[in-house]
Design a protein around this motif. Structure first.
Motif, PDB file in Angstrom:
ATOM      1  N   VAL A 103      69.527 -34.967  37.716  1.00 26.34           N
ATOM      2  CA  VAL A 103      69.101 -36.313  39.359  1.00 26.34           C
ATOM      3  C   VAL A 103      67.493 -36.778  38.446  1.00 26.34           C
ATOM      4  N   GLU A 104      66.176 -35.862  37.919  1.00 24.66           N
ATOM      5  CA  GLU A 104      65.704 -36.714  36.762  1.00 24.66           C
ATOM      6  C   GLU A 104      65.630 -38.044  36.213  1.00 24.66           C
ATOM      7  N   ALA A 105      66.665 -38.472  36.107  1.00 23.29           N
ATOM      8  CA  ALA A 105      67.371 -39.550  34.663  1.00 23.29           C
ATOM      9  C   ALA A 105      66.890 -40.821  35.467  1.00 23.29           C
ATOM     10  N   PHE A 106      67.033 -40.705  37.097  1.00 29.53           N
ATOM     11  CA  PHE A 106      67.119 -41.793  38.125  1.00 29.53           C
ATOM     12  C   PHE A 106      66.066 -41.469  38.825  1.00 29.53           C
ATOM     13  N   PRO A 107      64.834 -42.508  39.011  1.00 27.45           N
ATOM     14  CA  PRO A 107      63.191 -42.198  39.728  1.00 27.45           C
ATOM     15  C   PRO A 107      63.833 -42.180  41.040  1.00 27.45           C
ATOM     16  N   ASN A 108      64.205 -43.546  41.762  1.00 25.17           N
ATOM     17  CA  ASN A 108      64.699 -43.374  42.833  1.00 25.17           C
ATOM     18  C   ASN A 108      65.348 -42.370  43.681  1.00 25.17           C
ATOM     19  N   LEU A 109      66.015 -41.609  42.486  1.00 25.85           N
ATOM     20  CA  LEU A 109      67.039 -40.469  43.406  1.00 25.85           C
ATOM     21  C   LEU A 109      65.773 -39.253  43.596  1.00 25.85           C
ATOM     22  N   ALA A 110      65.013 -39.231  42.443  1.00 22.08           N
ATOM     23  CA  ALA A 110      63.697 -38.226  41.992  1.00 22.08           C
ATOM     24  C   ALA A 110      62.855 -38.140  43.206  1.00 22.08           C
TER      25      ALA A 110
END
Lengths: 239, 239
Positions: free
Chosen positions: B186-193
């Motif tokens: 998840v952390e690889a996608f800043p908007n999801l994080a």
């Protein structure tokens, strides 16, 4: 109801899938729900790869089928669509609160408790069949499926349906159990096997299946025959 | 709302789970939904093994938590319970049809599209961690998760929530994404994080989490410490 290009409801479906997926693609669940509730519908077919293009992703962010369109309303996820149909049209949801709860919980049990290990089996026997762990891992996957089937069988007992009358919960339970038909898993529980047979004998299911199968008029991608031959060879080794 | 033994709603929860499952057991999803809608509730705790006994199986055929009881109504499956709460009490479901559809479809997307590969990862890193295929199989599982996260991230874009306002769909998406928090996915996608952070900062989530954690007052089964030490050793090999 016949598929009708002028219908107010439009769903999406594939115009081609491999033989083993014909009768399994999830638009069948939506077609079945529409048949049970007496709604006609139009189908927009997607050819190989179109599901991943921007036009379809605008309706379905994960690039899958089915979708559901009716006027301003668009929906994705077959579970959401089936539940929407059950709430919108009479025929798939009991009118008394206890029956509505049963319908709702068995719909979720199908999708979130039964289907994950069942799709794990598809992962082993199709997508990962060439991996060295497919054969040693499969028995553990089947054990997890078997535990869930035992529990479902115990609950069903001698009842006809999980929710009193046939409902959206049964539609989804049967759709999920059909994925492993013929593998010997469901067949080990006669009450579950009878339950699937009873549901799939329904005219609404038969019509939905016939219409899904009739839609596969498209062409496979290049190299499909070689891929399929290799899959069958590997599946033979797994048996 | 505080947990209240006299409340009209009763849920079930475990009185003990391993550290890594604390804050993940699915009664959290229901507690969160009840907090968002301002409903107080009582909790009936089950000690190790009680979930598989006949008394609990009468409520939950698969021997799991949570369940939901309110007067004559009983429900199982956290997805069904959260949706029931969203329909029954204001606060988790937009009032206009488009928002209701978004809420419904993202709830199902969380449970049937995102959670299966995410639970497959738990299968590799916990339950099958000692198997020889755990390490070679994990990258393919992560690739499937990553594809889904990319698609969810693309759809979310710069929006705050998937369904306009925070809804049952977001509650379930966040609950599912939290399972793999810290794994770097998840952390690889800043908007999801950011989305997960925004949701878990909500007072309703914080209260639900605090109350779940406070309920773990029971005892582990015999041999748990040895099992846990071995699990950590094997997880070290996987890294």
């Amino acid at each position: 109801m016949p598929v009708d290009p002028e219908a107010a409801i439009t769903i999406t479906a594939y115009d081609w899938v491999p033989d083993f997926a014909q009768g399994q693609v999830r638009d069948l669940r939506v077609r079945w729900a529409l048949e049970e509730t007496g709604q006609n519908y139009a189908v927009r077919y997607l050819s190989q790869g179109q599901q991943k293009e921007a036009a379809h992703r605008a309706l379905q962010p994960f690039g899958q089928v089915p979708t559901y369109e009716e006027g301003d309303l668009t929906l994705f996820e077959s579970g959401a669509i089936v539940w929407h149909i059950a709430e919108r049209f009479p025929g798939l949801r009991p009118t008394e609160p206890a029956g509505q709860s049963l319908s709702l919980e068995w719909l979720f049990a199908a999708l979130n408790t039964l289907e994950p290990p069942i799709m794990d089996r598809a992962q082993m026997t199709i997508f990962e069949v060439a991996e060295p762990w497919a054969k040693p891992r499969l028995p553990g996957v089947d054990e997890r499926i078997n535990e869930r089937l035992q529990e479902a069988s115990d609950r069903l007992g001698t009842a006809e349906w999980f929710g009193g009358g046939f409902s959206a919960g049964d539609l989804m339970m049967v759709s999920v159990l059909r994925i492993i038909e013929g593998a010997g898993l469901v067949e080990a529980f006669p009450n579950l096997a009878d339950y699937v047979a009873r549901a799939t004998e329904r005219p609404a299911f038969q019509q939905a299946l016939t219409d899904q199968l009739a839609g596969f008029t498209g062409n496979p991608p290049p190299g499909f025959d070689e891929w399929m031959a290799e899959l069958k060879r590997k599946q033979g080794e797994l048996a």
